[in-house]
Design a protein around this motif. Structure first.
Motif, PDB file in Angstrom:
ATOM      1  N   GLU A  50       0.811  -1.221   0.000  1.00 47.91           N
ATOM      2  CA  GLU A  50       0.000   0.000   0.000  1.00 47.91           C
ATOM      3  C   GLU A  50       0.847   1.274   0.000  1.00 47.91           C
ATOM      4  O   GLU A  50       0.313   2.368  -0.209  1.00 47.91           O
ATOM      5  N   ASP A  53       6.502   3.082  -2.274  1.00 47.84           N
ATOM      6  CA  ASP A  53       7.507   4.139  -2.439  1.00 47.84           C
ATOM      7  C   ASP A  53       7.651   5.028  -1.203  1.00 47.84           C
ATOM      8  O   ASP A  53       8.292   6.078  -1.261  1.00 47.84           O
ATOM      9  N   PRO A 197      -2.945  -4.463  -3.083  1.00 43.97           N
ATOM     10  CA  PRO A 197      -2.952  -3.656  -4.319  1.00 43.97           C
ATOM     11  C   PRO A 197      -2.017  -4.262  -5.372  1.00 43.97           C
ATOM     12  O   PRO A 197      -0.916  -3.754  -5.631  1.00 43.97           O
ATOM     13  N   ASP A 199      -1.914  -4.208  -8.509  1.00 43.63           N
ATOM     14  CA  ASP A 199      -1.487  -3.326  -9.602  1.00 43.63           C
ATOM     15  C   ASP A 199      -0.228  -2.545  -9.246  1.00 43.63           C
ATOM     16  O   ASP A 199       0.587  -2.221 -10.133  1.00 43.63           O
ATOM     17  N   GLU A 200      -0.047  -2.231  -7.958  1.00 49.75           N
ATOM     18  CA  GLU A 200       1.157  -1.509  -7.539  1.00 49.75           C
ATOM     19  C   GLU A 200       2.400  -2.369  -7.740  1.00 49.75           C
ATOM     20  O   GLU A 200       3.476  -1.860  -8.079  1.00 49.75           O
ATOM     21  N   TYR A 201       2.256  -3.664  -7.521  1.00 50.76           N
ATOM     22  CA  TYR A 201       3.364  -4.587  -7.775  1.00 50.76           C
ATOM     23  C   TYR A 201       3.588  -4.747  -9.279  1.00 50.76           C
ATOM     24  O   TYR A 201       4.728  -4.750  -9.752  1.00 50.76           O
ATOM     25  N   LYS A 203       2.931  -2.702 -11.741  1.00 50.30           N
ATOM     26  CA  LYS A 203       3.497  -1.504 -12.368  1.00 50.30           C
ATOM     27  C   LYS A 203       5.013  -1.441 -12.206  1.00 50.30           C
ATOM     28  O   LYS A 203       5.716  -0.916 -13.068  1.00 50.30           O
ATOM     29  N   ARG A 204       5.484  -2.010 -11.091  1.00 50.60           N
ATOM     30  CA  ARG A 204       6.919  -1.942 -10.803  1.00 50.60           C
ATOM     31  C   ARG A 204       7.634  -3.261 -11.103  1.00 50.60           C
ATOM     32  O   ARG A 204       8.826  -3.392 -10.817  1.00 50.60           O
TER      33      ARG A 204
END
Length: 255
Positions: A50, A53, A197, A199-201, A203-204
């Motif tokens: 969550e 960054d 989440p 999608d956060e993983y 994306k990176r």
């Protein structure tokens, strides 16, 4: 019953210079799915995911938190939560996991706090002896002991002694021997990522991979016949190797 499962934040040296270490919390996703299939209202709070960054220095130390702070985690726990599970995997992160647990207890004095993971399993008696904030520790494979704790609290006034669980009775700490492991891994449903989440993983390109591609972790078997001194596999899963059905694994990959 209302259950929250917490993946704690990552602890890093201030001078940490490598890439992100965050990985989707697969073990919690399997536990989450198992509890939901048994009729419980379960959700994951993924502290690293969550806030991938976000880095927060811990005062008076040379380390920092990667992910949600304790305050942010507690703000995400619904007021009606009855059971709070905390994954304590790494010994070097225990000092901060403990601070989180103490803060959870202050904010949720009536909730049942349950620990699991490699560090908690290896040091269960010591943790229970020194920290009254912890109600139970599940040592090793978690599905059946965790379910037993939740359902016993629902149906009985006094919790029975549960194999594989460190618990309190009459002001004494009892670390029960491990019970029989799951004999049929096919009963474990596909992971439920509610609260994570993903999608956060994605994306990176974060997961257990060095190919810089969109990947996901998966468990195809449990246990290992070897006893490497540096590995916790025997402690968590036992020395008998058991595989999930091939068709089930393939289905999970395709999904």
């Amino acid at each position: 019953m209302k259950v929250i499962l917490i993946q704690t934040p990552i602890i890093l040296p201030i001078n940490h210079s490598s890439s992100h270490r965050a990985v989707p919390p697969l073990s919690l996703a399997y536990l989450n799915a198992f509890l939901i299939n048994q009729g419980h209202d379960s959700k994951i709070i993924d502290a690293p995911g969550e806030a991938i960054d976000q880095y927060t220095k811990i005062p008076d130390t040379e380390v920092m938190i990667n992910g949600l702070t304790s305050k942010q985690i507690i703000q995400r726990i619904p007021a009606e939560t009855q059971f709070i599970g905390v994954s304590c995997q790494h010994s070097n992160e225990w000092f901060h996991d403990l601070l989180l647990i103490k803060n959870i207890r202050k904010s949720f004095p009536q909730s049942i706090i349950i620990l699991g993971g490699e560090h908690a399993s290896a040091t269960a008696y010591k943790i229970m002896s020194n920290h009254s904030e912890v109600d139970y520790i599940v040592c090793g494979e978690g599905e059946l002991p965790l379910l037993k704790i939740i359902e016993s609290h629902t149906h009985t006034a006094q919790l029975p002694l549960i194999p594989g669980v460190a618990q309190r009775r009459s002001n004494q700490i009892i670390q029960n021997p491990k019970g029989q492991r799951l004999s049929d891994l096919s009963i474990i449903p596909k992971p439920n990522w509610n609260g994570v989440p993903l999608d956060e993983y994605f994306k990176r390109r974060l997961a257990i991979s060095s190919f810089n591609k969109k990947t996901m972790p998966i468990i195809a078997s449990r246990g290992c016949p070897f006893s490497c001194s540096f590995c916790t596999c025997n402690l968590m899963w036992g020395s008998t190797w058991k595989s999930r059905p091939v068709g089930q694994v393939i289905s999970e990959i395709l999904e």
